[in-house]
Design a protein around this motif. Structure first.
Motif, PDB file in Angstrom:
ATOM      1  N   GLU A 136      -5.872  16.101  16.047  1.00 15.00           N
ATOM      2  CA  GLU A 136      -7.257  15.569  16.297  1.00 15.00           C
ATOM      3  C   GLU A 136      -7.166  14.429  17.172  1.00 15.00           C
ATOM      4  O   GLU A 136      -8.225  14.307  17.830  1.00 15.00           O
ATOM      5  CB  GLU A 136      -7.409  15.089  14.565  1.00 15.00           C
ATOM      6  CG  GLU A 136      -7.648  16.371  13.728  1.00 15.00           C
ATOM      7  CD  GLU A 136      -7.892  15.720  12.267  1.00 15.00           C
ATOM      8  OE1 GLU A 136      -8.423  16.468  11.498  1.00 15.00           O
ATOM      9  OE2 GLU A 136      -7.274  14.590  11.878  1.00 15.00           O
TER      10      GLU A 136
ATOM     11  N   PRO B 244     -10.170  23.406  14.677  1.00 13.11           N
ATOM     12  CA  PRO B 244     -11.428  23.912  15.074  1.00 13.11           C
ATOM     13  C   PRO B 244     -11.279  25.282  16.042  1.00 13.11           C
ATOM     14  O   PRO B 244     -10.495  25.139  16.898  1.00 13.11           O
ATOM     15  CB  PRO B 244     -12.325  22.899  15.590  1.00 13.11           C
ATOM     16  CG  PRO B 244     -11.244  21.915  16.190  1.00 13.11           C
ATOM     17  CD  PRO B 244      -9.983  22.076  15.214  1.00 13.11           C
TER      18      PRO B 244
ATOM     19  N   GLU C 112     -12.804  26.633  18.456  1.00 13.94           N
ATOM     20  CA  GLU C 112     -13.474  25.962  19.912  1.00 13.94           C
ATOM     21  C   GLU C 112     -12.256  25.316  20.657  1.00 13.94           C
ATOM     22  O   GLU C 112     -12.565  24.870  21.870  1.00 13.94           O
ATOM     23  CB  GLU C 112     -14.676  25.403  20.023  1.00 13.94           C
ATOM     24  CG  GLU C 112     -14.765  23.965  19.308  1.00 13.94           C
ATOM     25  CD  GLU C 112     -15.180  24.035  17.636  1.00 13.94           C
ATOM     26  OE1 GLU C 112     -15.298  22.971  17.345  1.00 13.94           O
ATOM     27  OE2 GLU C 112     -14.918  25.284  17.113  1.00 13.94           O
ATOM     28  N   ARG C 113     -11.224  24.796  20.064  1.00  9.89           N
ATOM     29  CA  ARG C 113     -10.336  24.009  20.784  1.00  9.89           C
ATOM     30  C   ARG C 113      -8.895  24.648  20.532  1.00  9.89           C
ATOM     31  O   ARG C 113      -7.711  24.221  20.956  1.00  9.89           O
ATOM     32  CB  ARG C 113     -10.056  22.914  20.033  1.00  9.89           C
ATOM     33  CG  ARG C 113     -11.096  21.758  20.415  1.00  9.89           C
ATOM     34  CD  ARG C 113     -10.947  21.248  21.476  1.00  9.89           C
ATOM     35  NE  ARG C 113     -12.108  20.742  22.103  1.00  9.89           N
ATOM     36  CZ  ARG C 113     -12.397  20.013  23.430  1.00  9.89           C
ATOM     37  NH1 ARG C 113     -11.392  20.043  24.218  1.00  9.89           N
ATOM     38  NH2 ARG C 113     -13.684  19.732  23.557  1.00  9.89           N
TER      39      ARG C 113
ATOM     40  N   ARG D  37      -6.267  32.967   9.663  1.00 10.47           N
ATOM     41  CA  ARG D  37      -7.559  32.296   9.286  1.00 10.47           C
ATOM     42  C   ARG D  37      -8.569  33.203   8.679  1.00 10.47           C
ATOM     43  O   ARG D  37      -9.955  33.128   8.736  1.00 10.47           O
ATOM     44  CB  ARG D  37      -8.025  31.983  10.897  1.00 10.47           C
ATOM     45  CG  ARG D  37      -6.944  30.922  11.245  1.00 10.47           C
ATOM     46  CD  ARG D  37      -7.571  30.462  12.815  1.00 10.47           C
ATOM     47  NE  ARG D  37      -8.929  30.035  13.015  1.00 10.47           N
ATOM     48  CZ  ARG D  37      -9.264  28.646  13.142  1.00 10.47           C
ATOM     49  NH1 ARG D  37      -8.158  27.722  13.053  1.00 10.47           N
ATOM     50  NH2 ARG D  37     -10.681  28.257  13.357  1.00 10.47           N
TER      51      ARG D  37
ATOM     52  N   ASN E 108     -12.100  29.786  25.486  1.00  6.36           N
ATOM     53  CA  ASN E 108     -11.536  28.490  25.568  1.00  6.36           C
ATOM     54  C   ASN E 108     -10.530  28.244  26.764  1.00  6.36           C
ATOM     55  O   ASN E 108     -10.855  27.144  27.469  1.00  6.36           O
ATOM     56  CB  ASN E 108     -10.747  28.119  24.400  1.00  6.36           C
ATOM     57  CG  ASN E 108     -11.543  28.134  23.100  1.00  6.36           C
ATOM     58  OD1 ASN E 108     -12.837  27.942  23.108  1.00  6.36           O
ATOM     59  ND2 ASN E 108     -10.644  28.148  22.046  1.00  6.36           N
TER      60      ASN E 108
END
Length: 259
Positions: A165, A196, A198-199, A235, A249
């Protein structure tokens, strides 16, 4: 479907009976819908040879850097700036800190890491960061040297969600290798579920760290599909959706990598 192996060492595979050459390795990967590759440098001495080896393959991109465990003779900052300016180079690294294997030369690793970040900023290219047992120092140096100005990836990630994070807050991505498939990787699996989408990136780090079910074999880029499938299952999402996101990404991060 398209997958990208965001971190591999194609020049370090054992070419011979199992795979005759780099073209063979890339063809095996392509058969499993792995279409692009980032071949990562670990020493300045081998960089020219690595770069020459991938020239025939436009789907293979390069990085330039000195691995934290390869500090003999250390980084030549002026040479790094020159080498990394090559148009095939889309990233700087891998660099970073490894106190697990080499705690005795922390200061040398730290100095090298700082030089890499400065070169990345000078060339406006993202960083590939290796970090192990060095969370606090890694984040501190990233902040002090302005790593957020170029972004990058924490590759082969095995650290805490809190570290992920903190890195993501600086514009970094998190790349997951075959380690996530290991039986003793419950803590990492929990982190991967929480990241996330998107990362997130996927990688092999081949020829090292072959995922299940290939343990005991030399890792190769084709096996990034096994990594991606495991993460998709973890996931509870379709593989195609994970592949689309991680490939997107990759090209968002490594903007000099062209399809």
């Amino acid at each position: 479907m398209l997958l990208v192996d965001s971190h591999c060492h194609l020049d370090r595979l054992s070419y011979g009976s199992k795979q005759t050459d780099m073209a063979d390795v890339l063809a095996k990967a392509a058969a499993l819908e792995v279409g692009y590759f980032l071949c990562v440098s670990v020493t300045q001495a081998q960089f020219p040879t690595m770069l020459a080896a991938i020239v025939p393959y436009p789907q293979v991109f390069a990085s330039c850097g000195v691995h934290p465990l390869n500090q003999d003779p250390g980084v030549d900052a002026a040479l790094l700036l020159t080498q990394a300016a090559d148009p095939r180079v889309v990233a700087i690294g891998e660099t970073g800190l490894d106190y697990f294997y080499s705690p005795e030369n922390k200061e040398v690793q730290q100095a090298s890491f700082r030089e890499h970040i400065r070169v990345a900023r000078a060339l406006n290219k993202p960083l590939i960061i290796h970090t192990r047992d060095a969370q606090q120092d890694t984040l501190q140096i990233m902040r002090e040297e302005g790593a957020d100005q170029v972004g990058g990836v924490l590759h082969c990630f095995t650290e805490s969600l809190e570290m992920a994070e903190a890195a993501m807050a600086m514009g970094f991505y998190i790349s997951i290798s075959g380690i996530v498939t290991f039986k003793n990787a419950a803590a990492l699996q929990a982190v991967v579920k929480a990241l996330p989408l998107e990362r997130l990136l996927v990688e092999t780090d081949s020829p090292y760290l072959a995922p299940i079910p290939h343990r005991g074999r030399e890792n190769e880029p084709a096996f990034v599909r096994d990594v991606a499938q495991f993460i998709a299952d973890l996931r509870q999402m379709p593989l195609a959706e994970l592949a689309e996101a991680t490939s997107h990404n990759f090209f968002e991060l490594f903007k000099l990598a062209k399809k």
